[in-house]
Design a protein around this motif. Sequence first.
Motif, PDB file in Angstrom:
ATOM      1  N   UNK A 100       7.133   0.520   4.648  1.00  0.00           N
ATOM      2  CA  UNK A 100       5.840   0.891   4.095  1.00  0.00           C
ATOM      3  C   UNK A 100       5.820   0.954   2.589  1.00  0.00           C
ATOM      4  N   UNK A 101       6.980   0.812   1.960  1.00  0.00           N
ATOM      5  CA  UNK A 101       7.036   0.845   0.502  1.00  0.00           C
ATOM      6  C   UNK A 101       8.452   0.959   0.006  1.00  0.00           C
ATOM      7  N   UNK A 102       8.612   0.914  -1.306  1.00  0.00           N
ATOM      8  CA  UNK A 102       9.945   1.058  -1.878  1.00  0.00           C
ATOM      9  C   UNK A 102       9.870   1.721  -3.238  1.00  0.00           C
ATOM     10  N   UNK A 103      10.990   2.339  -3.607  1.00  0.00           N
ATOM     11  CA  UNK A 103      11.040   3.156  -4.810  1.00  0.00           C
ATOM     12  C   UNK A 103      12.441   3.084  -5.389  1.00  0.00           C
ATOM     13  N   UNK A 104      12.540   3.069  -6.718  1.00  0.00           N
ATOM     14  CA  UNK A 104      13.852   3.101  -7.365  1.00  0.00           C
ATOM     15  C   UNK A 104      14.495   4.469  -7.180  1.00  0.00           C
ATOM     16  N   UNK A 118       2.579  10.020   0.041  1.00  0.00           N
ATOM     17  CA  UNK A 118       1.756   8.814   0.129  1.00  0.00           C
ATOM     18  C   UNK A 118       1.993   8.089   1.451  1.00  0.00           C
ATOM     19  N   UNK A 119       3.260   7.892   1.810  1.00  0.00           N
ATOM     20  CA  UNK A 119       3.563   7.207   3.062  1.00  0.00           C
ATOM     21  C   UNK A 119       3.146   8.028   4.269  1.00  0.00           C
ATOM     22  N   UNK A 124       0.592   2.698   1.640  1.00  0.00           N
ATOM     23  CA  UNK A 124       1.811   2.001   1.230  1.00  0.00           C
ATOM     24  C   UNK A 124       2.109   2.337  -0.221  1.00  0.00           C
ATOM     25  N   UNK A 125       3.381   2.229  -0.591  1.00  0.00           N
ATOM     26  CA  UNK A 125       3.767   2.513  -1.960  1.00  0.00           C
ATOM     27  C   UNK A 125       4.709   1.435  -2.463  1.00  0.00           C
ATOM     28  N   UNK A 197      -6.601  -6.659   4.477  1.00  0.00           N
ATOM     29  CA  UNK A 197      -5.689  -6.346   5.579  1.00  0.00           C
ATOM     30  C   UNK A 197      -6.184  -6.957   6.886  1.00  0.00           C
ATOM     31  N   UNK A 198      -7.493  -6.868   7.118  1.00  0.00           N
ATOM     32  CA  UNK A 198      -8.054  -7.405   8.353  1.00  0.00           C
ATOM     33  C   UNK A 198      -7.906  -8.926   8.413  1.00  0.00           C
ATOM     34  N   UNK A 199      -8.222  -9.612   7.320  1.00  0.00           N
ATOM     35  CA  UNK A 199      -8.154 -11.071   7.299  1.00  0.00           C
ATOM     36  C   UNK A 199      -6.716 -11.579   7.336  1.00  0.00           C
ATOM     37  N   UNK A 200      -5.810 -10.837   6.692  1.00  0.00           N
ATOM     38  CA  UNK A 200      -4.408 -11.260   6.649  1.00  0.00           C
ATOM     39  C   UNK A 200      -3.635 -10.815   7.882  1.00  0.00           C
ATOM     40  N   UNK A 201      -4.260  -9.950   8.694  1.00  0.00           N
ATOM     41  CA  UNK A 201      -3.565  -9.449   9.864  1.00  0.00           C
ATOM     42  C   UNK A 201      -2.386  -8.571   9.499  1.00  0.00           C
ATOM     43  N   UNK A 202      -2.514  -7.823   8.399  1.00  0.00           N
ATOM     44  CA  UNK A 202      -1.424  -6.998   7.891  1.00  0.00           C
ATOM     45  C   UNK A 202      -1.594  -5.542   8.284  1.00  0.00           C
ATOM     46  N   UNK A 203      -0.472  -4.857   8.523  1.00  0.00           N
ATOM     47  CA  UNK A 203      -0.512  -3.440   8.882  1.00  0.00           C
ATOM     48  C   UNK A 203      -0.980  -2.586   7.722  1.00  0.00           C
ATOM     49  N   UNK A 204      -0.453  -2.914   6.521  1.00  0.00           N
ATOM     50  CA  UNK A 204      -0.738  -2.089   5.358  1.00  0.00           C
ATOM     51  C   UNK A 204      -0.581  -2.924   4.092  1.00  0.00           C
ATOM     52  N   UNK A 205      -0.726  -2.263   2.964  1.00  0.00           N
ATOM     53  CA  UNK A 205      -0.658  -2.939   1.676  1.00  0.00           C
ATOM     54  C   UNK A 205       0.691  -3.632   1.461  1.00  0.00           C
ATOM     55  N   UNK A 206       1.771  -2.976   1.883  1.00  0.00           N
ATOM     56  CA  UNK A 206       3.103  -3.550   1.686  1.00  0.00           C
ATOM     57  C   UNK A 206       3.237  -4.873   2.426  1.00  0.00           C
ATOM     58  N   UNK A 207       2.785  -4.929   3.663  1.00  0.00           N
ATOM     59  CA  UNK A 207       2.886  -6.174   4.422  1.00  0.00           C
ATOM     60  C   UNK A 207       1.945  -7.236   3.860  1.00  0.00           C
ATOM     61  N   UNK A 208       0.814  -6.812   3.321  1.00  0.00           N
ATOM     62  CA  UNK A 208      -0.113  -7.772   2.724  1.00  0.00           C
ATOM     63  C   UNK A 208       0.535  -8.475   1.533  1.00  0.00           C
ATOM     64  N   UNK A 209       1.305  -7.723   0.743  1.00  0.00           N
ATOM     65  CA  UNK A 209       2.010  -8.325  -0.387  1.00  0.00           C
ATOM     66  C   UNK A 209       3.034  -9.341   0.106  1.00  0.00           C
ATOM     67  N   UNK A 210       3.760  -8.986   1.164  1.00  0.00           N
ATOM     68  CA  UNK A 210       4.731  -9.915   1.730  1.00  0.00           C
ATOM     69  C   UNK A 210       4.048 -11.186   2.220  1.00  0.00           C
ATOM     70  N   UNK A 211       2.908 -11.038   2.892  1.00  0.00           N
ATOM     71  CA  UNK A 211       2.175 -12.189   3.391  1.00  0.00           C
ATOM     72  C   UNK A 211       1.637 -13.048   2.251  1.00  0.00           C
ATOM     73  N   UNK A 212       1.233 -12.392   1.164  1.00  0.00           N
ATOM     74  CA  UNK A 212       0.705 -13.137   0.018  1.00  0.00           C
ATOM     75  C   UNK A 212       1.768 -14.072  -0.555  1.00  0.00           C
ATOM     76  N   UNK A 213       2.989 -13.588  -0.614  1.00  0.00           N
ATOM     77  CA  UNK A 213       4.060 -14.441  -1.125  1.00  0.00           C
ATOM     78  C   UNK A 213       4.446 -15.501  -0.102  1.00  0.00           C
ATOM     79  N   UNK A 214       4.667 -15.084   1.130  1.00  0.00           N
ATOM     80  CA  UNK A 214       5.084 -16.021   2.167  1.00  0.00           C
ATOM     81  C   UNK A 214       4.039 -17.106   2.404  1.00  0.00           C
TER      82      UNK A 214
END
Length: 225
Positions: A100-104, A118-119, A124-125, A197-214
Amino acid sequence: MLIRVVVADDDALLRAGVALVLGSEDGIEVVGQAADGLLAVELCRSLAPDVVLMDVRMPGIDGVEATRRIVTAGLATRVLVLTTFHHDEYVWGALRAGAGGFLLKRASPERLVDAVRTLAAGEALLDPAVTRDLVAQLAGREPGRAAPAVQDRRLAQLTAREREVLRLAAEGYSNAEIADLLLVAESTVKTHMKRVLAKAGARDRAQAVALAYQGGLMTSWGSTR
């Protein structure tokens, strides 16, 4: 509402420190600690925490595989990946696996507590520093990578404004920050993101970013196709 947390990291000192920081906060309880990925998955199954803080480099199975097993099992636990390095491809793997997210790891205690909240709230974070460096590195390394057609079709449905919102989200901006940049209300940004999220079929913001790149939406850092 009490937020129940599991901390998974093979560094005992760091694990104890994170547990201490979180445990001292009102409304947060550290219910378990794990030194490897297998135990992290077992604790998530048995304790059903709201959030697990997951180191990506651990013995047994790493944080990527642990994340995949948690998500595949349909557990309600949200995974927050902790990483030491900006350029850590394990983070990308965990994101694709459903984190759902990542942090340093060097994030301030306040930032860590905010990330957990937030999570736990279902959002997503994405740490801006990690996101920018990681996606820029990956985009530069695989500029001609083909994407599955189904992902292209989903992303092709996005309007120009929705693509802009997704790009800014990928850069690590919050809804409020995106609203300021685009000179619109935060509620408008939330509406755009829900449609993304609905159009990309993504669970959350984090997965949407992954889909955008892929899916080839982001051909290079800071630009969209």
